[in-house]
Design a protein around this motif. Structure first.
Motif, PDB file in Angstrom:
ATOM      1  N   HIS A  39       4.684   4.165   2.559  1.00  0.00           N
ATOM      2  CA  HIS A  39       5.903   3.437   2.333  1.00  0.00           C
ATOM      3  C   HIS A  39       6.135   2.981   0.900  1.00  0.00           C
ATOM      4  CE1 HIS A  39       3.014   0.118   3.173  1.00  0.00           C
ATOM      5  NE2 HIS A  39       3.708  -0.598   2.795  1.00  0.00           N
TER       6      HIS A  39
ATOM      7  N   HIS B 186       8.438  -0.616  -0.894  1.00  0.00           N
ATOM      8  CA  HIS B 186       8.970  -1.750  -0.446  1.00  0.00           C
ATOM      9  C   HIS B 186      10.414  -1.732  -1.150  1.00  0.00           C
ATOM     10  CE1 HIS B 186       5.081  -4.296   0.135  1.00  0.00           C
ATOM     11  NE2 HIS B 186       4.901  -3.035   0.637  1.00  0.00           N
TER      12      HIS B 186
ATOM     13  N   HIS C 101       2.657   3.759  -1.089  1.00  0.00           N
ATOM     14  CA  HIS C 101       1.376   3.311  -0.829  1.00  0.00           C
ATOM     15  C   HIS C 101       0.968   3.301   0.496  1.00  0.00           C
ATOM     16  CE1 HIS C 101       3.555  -0.226  -0.783  1.00  0.00           C
ATOM     17  NE2 HIS C 101       2.650  -0.772  -0.175  1.00  0.00           N
TER      18      HIS C 101
HETATM   19 FE   FE2 Z   1       3.287  -2.158   1.231  1.00  0.00          FE
END
Ligand code: FE2
Length: 209
Positions: A101, A103, A166
Motif C-alpha cells: 500500500h 499512504h 510498502h
Molecule cells: Fe504503511
C-alpha cells in the motif's frame, strides 16, 4: 572502454533515526491500548488513530517532530514544515502480513519500531514503476532491484515519501511485531502563483460558504 561516473537519478530517501532513550514504558502503554482487527490480513490497529493526543507518548511525539523537521531540512531542503495528521499503533501477530500500500493524503510517512528484531519481518519497499521487460539479475543492486527489505530494530524510526509502496511479509516469528505509524501534511502555504501550484488551504476556507 573508459568507464566514467555512475549517477543515481532521482533516488528515494528512506531515512533511519535512532531513539536513544528507553521505550519500555511506551511499549507497555501501546501494547495495552484497545485494538481492532483489520479485515483480511489478521493485523490489528489501535482504535484511536490520533495517539499524538496521549500524554504518555509525549516524549516520542517530540522525537518524531525533531526527525520530521530534519527530513524537511536535509532531504527536502525546505523551510516548509510538516505536522503529524494521524498516529496509530500496529500489531502483527505470528501468521499476519500487511498487503502492499501507499499512504494517500500524506507527504512523508513514518514507522517507529517498538517490538522488532531479526526474527520478525522487516518492512518491504516496492518500486512503483516495475518494468515489464527486463534482464534477470545475477545479484540484486539498487538499480536492478524492484523490492527492498529494510531490517530494523526496536527504537528505530524510518521516514519515507508517503507514495513509496510498502508491505510487511508474513510474520514467521513467535512474537507479535509492534510498531507505530504516522502520516504528515503541511499547514504552510505550498507552491506559488506563477507556477500555478499555489496551495493555501486556510485562504480557501471561505470558498465553501
Ligand atoms: Fe504503511
Amino acid at each position: 572502454m573508459k568507464k566514467d561516473e555512475l549517477i543515481s537519478v532521482f533516488p528515494t530517501a528512506v531515512q533511519i533515526y535512532k531513539y536513544e532513550n528507553s521505550i519500555d514504558k511506551e511499549l507497555n502503554y501501546i501494547e495495552n491500548l484497545p485494538y481492532k482487527e483489520q479485515v483480511g490480513n489478521a493485523n490489528f490497529k489501535s482504535k484511536d488513530s490520533y495517539l499524538t493526543k496521549h500524554e504518555q507518548l509525549k516524549d516520542l511525539k517530540i522525537f518524531f517532530k525533531e526527525c520530521i523537521d530534519d527530513y524537511c531540512n536535509v532531504i527536502s531542503n525546505s523551510d516548509q514544515r510538516l505536522v503529524i495528521t494521524q498516529l496509530w499503533a500496529n500489531k502483527n501477530p505470528p501468521g499476519a502480513k500487511h498487503h502492499e500500500h501507499i499512504h494517500p493524503n500524506s507527504i512523508v510517512s513514518g514507522v517507529f519500531y517498538l517490538r522488532q528484531d531479526k526474527s520478525l519481518p522487516p518492512i518491504q519497499f516496492s518500486k512503483s514503476n516495475q518494468h515489464s521487460l527486463k534482464l534477470d539479475p545475477k545479484k540484486y543492486n539498487t538499480f536492478n532491484a524492484e523490492i527492498f527489505l529494510l531490517p530494523c530494530t526496536a527504537g528505530e524510526l524510518i521516514l519515507f515519501p508517503s507514495d513509496l509502496r510498502h508491505s510487511v511479509p508474513v510474520n514467521v516469528g513467535k512474537e507479535e511485531r509492534i510498531s507505530l505509524s504516522f502520516n504528515t501534511f503541511s499547514i504552510d502555504v505550498l507552491g506559488n502563483e506563477d507556477s500555478l501550484t499555489h496551495l493555501d488551504i486556510r485562504s480557501l476556507m471561505h470558498e465553501s460558504n
